[in-house]
Structures are given as C-alpha cells and as structure tokens.
Design an enzyme around this catalytic site. Structure first.
Site, PDB file in Angstrom:
ATOM      1  N   GLU A 171       0.817  -1.209   0.000  1.00  0.00           N
ATOM      2  CA  GLU A 171       0.000   0.000   0.000  1.00  0.00           C
ATOM      3  C   GLU A 171       0.856   1.268   0.000  1.00  0.00           C
ATOM      4  OE1 GLU A 171      -2.448  -3.357   1.054  1.00  0.00           O
ATOM      5  OE2 GLU A 171      -0.565  -2.631   1.926  1.00  0.00           O
ATOM      6  N   HIS A 221     -11.382  -6.295   8.143  1.00  0.00           N
ATOM      7  CA  HIS A 221     -12.100  -5.973   6.909  1.00  0.00           C
ATOM      8  C   HIS A 221     -13.406  -5.228   7.185  1.00  0.00           C
ATOM      9  CE1 HIS A 221      -9.460  -9.389   5.894  1.00  0.00           C
ATOM     10  NE2 HIS A 221      -9.326  -8.752   4.748  1.00  0.00           N
TER      11      HIS A 221
END
Length: 357
Positions: free
Chosen positions: A92, A162
C-alpha cells in the site's frame, strides 16, 4: 490474485444480507438516459468515463486488472489497456507513493487500496507527502490529480481486518479531502468530481452497499459538488447528520420516530473535509437539537468535530446536549458485530431521549 482476493471474495455475497432499504433517501433520476445500477456498477461506470475522457488518467492497485475483489474495475483493462489499468504489488505504501509521483507529473492517478483496513501502511505517504506536496513547494508543484479509492465499513462477517471505518484519521490532515457517498448516483457523481478535483482525495466506498444499494443513475458524464451537504429528509424537531452506509440506518430511525410524532431532519455530509458547516448550522438553529451517527468508534470519531463546531456556532440555540450514536471503543468484532453497530434502535432511543431532554 492476492491472498486477500482469494480469501475475501466470498464477502461480496454478504452485502445482500443486510436488512434495510435505501430507497426513500434516493433521488429520482430523469426519465431519459438513466440505468438501474448498484453502487459498484456506478463506480465502474465513473472509472470508465474518467479513463475515456482523459488520456492522462490511470487506475491501479491490487487485483484491479481482473476487476478487483468487489469487481469495481471489471472491464477497464480490456478496454483501456494494461498500460493504463494495471495490478500492483501488495504494498500500500508503494501504491500511494507511485500515485503521488504519477499525479505530480500532471496525470490523474486513481489508486485503489483493496480494503480501508489496509490503508495504514500508506499513512505516511498520504499525510506527510500527498497532503503537503503543494504547501512545501510553495505551490510550484502538486499531486492534486491523486484519488485514493478504498472500501470501508461493516460487511457482515469481516471482523477486525475488513470492517473498519478509518475516515477520522485523515480528517485531521490539512491538504487532502475526504469524501464518502451514500448511494450509486452519489457515488458516480462524487467520484468523477474527486478524480477531476485539483487536490488529493481519499474516497471511501461503503462496501456493504456495493450490491445492496440500487437506483436509477444517469448514464452520461456528470459531477456532484464537493463540500456541499444535502438535506435528504426535512424535519423540525431534531437534526441528524451522517454519511455513507449509515444514512440508510438513520433514515429508518427517522421513519419510526415520525410514527411517534417526532420530525427529523436528515443530512448527508458527503464531504467530511472540508465539511459544510453552514448547512448543518442552519438546520440545528431551526431544530435546536443534533444527533450524529457513524460506524467508527465514538472516541475521536469525526462526530466529535461536528459536535464541537456546532456547539461553538449554535450554543444558545441548543435545547439538549449533542447526541452521538457510533461504534464502540473496541476493535471491530466478529460474532459481536450486531452489538457494536450503531443500529436503528440505538438511534431511535437517542432521538427520543434528545427530544425529551
């Protein structure tokens, strides 16, 4: 395909299990040139338009080449080629760092972080590089063409890796904008505005609504204004402020409150930074009461900033303390998710308590 895509692709089907409707907060579209789309399809359509109308636009991230975990980038690589739509390593920090460089060269860089929970390795690149690029160069250079897309929030069985809602972390940073849509029509128009805005933006997508929220969406190219809140349900007794997927929960609470004689004004903030204080202030001065709701933990959530600002602006007009109905100050749970969430009944109880204060 990344491990996240293999392991979590099954989450796609879970979005259909949430038991609420967004129909009454969705606007009617024109009769011509519209198509019934869910939220992920509306985002896909926006990305198609962005790539088609600007040859400097690029889309990249983990697994975007085959469509991504939630299929938001389906068909883009086939139509526009792998030089403009391409996969990246599972890094990321590298994804955002590359996007900053690409945008600094005058391109439109649309970077995807597969889940908002995994945006934290890129935190330094976002807050210390992207947000400060223009300022530190005295406006000689900028990376305003950078848009970071990422799905946030609860999904049913996502657990603590998540399901998070990290928007407040980025609202503390001057130099970037934070935008969260509530529906397909809003998602398309706001995303196109973000991609074309001259500032770096973090665009959070409510993944629970990817397939659940469906409405008529104009097929043409259109943009919706940033930093402009919308009163989506007028009322006179109390003001409710939220964003993203939480709006539909709040709307249900408003409907139930109306049955008990309480008139609720519901506002979609849309842009969290810089947010539309004037619209919220005008509403609170009319109703005398304010309730804010979001999925993120209550402590340090963006609701606290809204509360503080409105107290400064409307102190003499308030009839009750500002109420906040938010997630709990715990890691996002798995089996205890229903207890963590700011549900309709929690909001309804807070509405009645505030009105009867």
């Amino acid at each position: 395909m990344s491990k996240s895509a293999k392991k979590l692709g099954k989450l796609i089907s879970l979005v259909s299990k949430r038991g609420f409707s967004t129909s009454s907060i969705q606007k009617d579209a024109a009769d011509n040139g519209v198509k019934s789309l869910n939220l992920y399809s509306a985002i896909n359509q926006a990305l198609h338009i962005a790539l088609d109308t600007d040859p400097r636009a690029y889309v990249f991230g983990e697994d975007v080449g085959f469509g991504g975990v939630f299929r938001c980038t389906t068909g883009l690589a086939d139509r526009f080629g792998k030089n403009r739509v391409f996969n990246t390593p599972l890094c990321e920090q590298g994804i955002v760092g590359f996007g900053i460089g690409l945008a600094a060269m005058g391109n439109r860089a649309v970077a995807e972080i597969q889940f908002a929970d995994y945006i934290f390795p890129a935190f330094d690149q976002i807050v210390n590089e992207a947000a400060k690029f223009r300022y530190r160069s005295g406006n000689q250079f900028n990376c305003g063409g950078l848009t970071i897309r990422t799905p946030y929030g609860a999904v049913g069985h996502g657990g603590h890796y998540h399901s998070q809602s990290p928007e407040a972390f980025f609202c503390h940073v001057p130099g970037i904008k934070v935008v969260i849509p509530r529906s397909p029509k809003e998602a398309k128009g706001l995303l196109l505005s973000c991609i074309r805005d001259p500032n770096p933006i973090v665009f959070f997508e409510p993944k629970w609504l990817y397939r659940l929220a469906v409405e008529e969406v104009p097929e043409d190219d259109y943009m919706l204004p940033l930093s402009e809140a919308e009163v989506i349900r007028p009322g006179s007794d109390i003001t409710l402020v939220g964003w993203g997927a939480q709006l539909s929960i709040m709307e249900q609470a408003c409907i139930d409150a109306e049955k008990e004689g309480i008139s609720c004004e519901l506002i979609d903030l849309k842009t969290l930074i810089p947010w539309d204080k004037e619209t919220v202030e005008a509403s609170v001065k009319k109703t005398g009461r304010l309730l804010i709701s979001h999925e993120a933990p209550v402590t340090g959530g963006f609701g606290a900033e809204i509360s503080a600002s409105i107290l400064e602006r409307c102190f003499s007009r308030l009839e009750a303390p500002v109420a906040r109905v938010c997630g709990l100050d715990t890691p996002f749970p798995l089996v205890f998710e229903p207890f963590y969430m700011p549900t309709k009944n929690k909001i309804l109880d807070a509405i009645k308590s505030t009105v009867n204060y």
